[in-house]
Scaffold this motif. Sequence first.
Motif, mmCIF file in Angstrom:
data_model
loop_
_atom_site.group_PDB
_atom_site.id
_atom_site.type_symbol
_atom_site.label_atom_id
_atom_site.label_comp_id
_atom_site.label_asym_id
_atom_site.label_seq_id
_atom_site.Cartn_x
_atom_site.Cartn_y
_atom_site.Cartn_z
ATOM 1 N N ASN A 1 29.657 -9.774 6.334
ATOM 2 C CA ASN A 1 29.469 -9.367 5.085
ATOM 3 C C ASN A 1 29.625 -10.489 4.208
ATOM 4 O O ASN A 1 28.883 -10.837 3.091
ATOM 5 N N SER B 1 29.208 -13.874 4.881
ATOM 6 C CA SER B 1 28.117 -14.389 4.827
ATOM 7 C C SER B 1 26.778 -14.180 4.037
ATOM 8 O O SER B 1 26.218 -14.996 3.554
ATOM 9 N N GLN B 2 26.597 -12.580 4.055
ATOM 10 C CA GLN B 2 25.608 -12.143 3.186
ATOM 11 C C GLN B 2 25.577 -12.412 1.734
ATOM 12 O O GLN B 2 24.662 -12.410 0.968
ATOM 13 N N THR B 3 27.109 -12.222 1.145
ATOM 14 C CA THR B 3 27.202 -12.015 -0.230
ATOM 15 C C THR B 3 27.352 -13.463 -0.728
ATOM 16 O O THR B 3 26.950 -13.708 -1.931
ATOM 17 N N THR C 1 22.827 -18.478 -0.730
ATOM 18 C CA THR C 1 22.382 -19.647 0.113
ATOM 19 C C THR C 1 22.576 -21.173 -0.752
ATOM 20 O O THR C 1 23.068 -21.979 0.138
ATOM 21 N N THR D 1 23.017 -18.811 8.149
ATOM 22 C CA THR D 1 24.169 -18.026 7.630
ATOM 23 C C THR D 1 23.861 -16.667 7.084
ATOM 24 O O THR D 1 24.164 -15.551 7.109
ATOM 25 N N TYR D 2 22.660 -16.771 6.325
ATOM 26 C CA TYR D 2 22.071 -15.637 5.507
ATOM 27 C C TYR D 2 21.287 -14.669 6.510
ATOM 28 O O TYR D 2 21.032 -13.736 6.089
ATOM 29 N N LEU E 1 23.873 -11.422 9.105
ATOM 30 C CA LEU E 1 24.206 -10.143 8.742
ATOM 31 C C LEU E 1 23.198 -9.078 9.223
ATOM 32 O O LEU E 1 23.641 -8.071 10.101
ATOM 33 N N PRO E 2 22.181 -8.931 8.985
ATOM 34 C CA PRO E 2 21.155 -7.911 9.546
ATOM 35 C C PRO E 2 20.975 -7.777 10.781
ATOM 36 O O PRO E 2 20.942 -6.589 11.341
ATOM 37 N N SER F 1 15.660 -10.359 8.904
ATOM 38 C CA SER F 1 16.216 -11.345 8.899
ATOM 39 C C SER F 1 15.034 -12.335 8.711
ATOM 40 O O SER F 1 14.910 -13.320 8.042
ATOM 41 N N SER G 1 14.425 -14.820 5.663
ATOM 42 C CA SER G 1 14.613 -16.220 5.898
ATOM 43 C C SER G 1 13.384 -17.131 5.275
ATOM 44 O O SER G 1 13.316 -17.968 4.707
ATOM 45 N N THR H 1 13.874 -17.262 1.573
ATOM 46 C CA THR H 1 14.916 -18.013 1.364
ATOM 47 C C THR H 1 14.804 -19.437 1.702
ATOM 48 O O THR H 1 15.285 -20.501 1.068
#
Length: 224
Positions: free
Chosen positions: A65, A67-69, A72, A96-97, A100-101, A151, A155, A158
């Motif tokens: 969690n 890592s997602q918050t 980037t 890192t982003y 989480l999914p 993801s 990605s 991102t």
Amino acid sequence: MALIDTFVASYQYLVDNFDEFLGLLTEHLTLVLVAVVLAITIAVPLGILAERHDRAKAIIMSVGNISQTVPTLAIIALVFPLLGLGFLPSLVGLFTYALLPILTNTVTGLENVNESTVEAARGMGMTEGQIMRKIKLPLAIPVIFAGIRTSAVLSVGTAYLAFFIGGGGLGVWVISGISLFNTPQLLAGAVPGALLAVGLDSLFAFIERQLTGETHATQSPAAG
């Protein structure tokens, strides 16, 4: 009419700079695929561990969690002093982003396997490892792949931020186009990115269908 002219100009820009486009697209795709594959490699085993141990689950999901918050760009800023500019720090931020999914869906997919099916497998003498390999993972594949597809799509978007630390990719055209008010250049970088996201989603959907087809026979304890 102006909109059509803009898209025509964007197409012409892409054609005139096609060699550069191929280089940027290759950088973008490489960055996304490596990040997603690494995320799968780490997140799926962690998800299995979390599903088996409640204490580990609390720690793993908390880290996921966080890592997602964290944005980037913030992650990139943190790793920049250690890794410098280029592909590697961009990959760390993207990985890192993307984590989480896949992690969340792995845990959810495994936990949602019908308990009666698991108990029937135990009654037939299957070990916990066999139950995981032959029952839980095959049944959880659709949920896990939903996380992988999420993801991959995230990605692609991102990865445009890699431009800011010399990571290359289609962000070179998009962000330069914004800075220079060059709409054709911007669209020449943005539209292929959108198509790439759709393409990767379709690719992982195809892989999912192949895996679920191959593992269909494992979806009952009797098949083990």
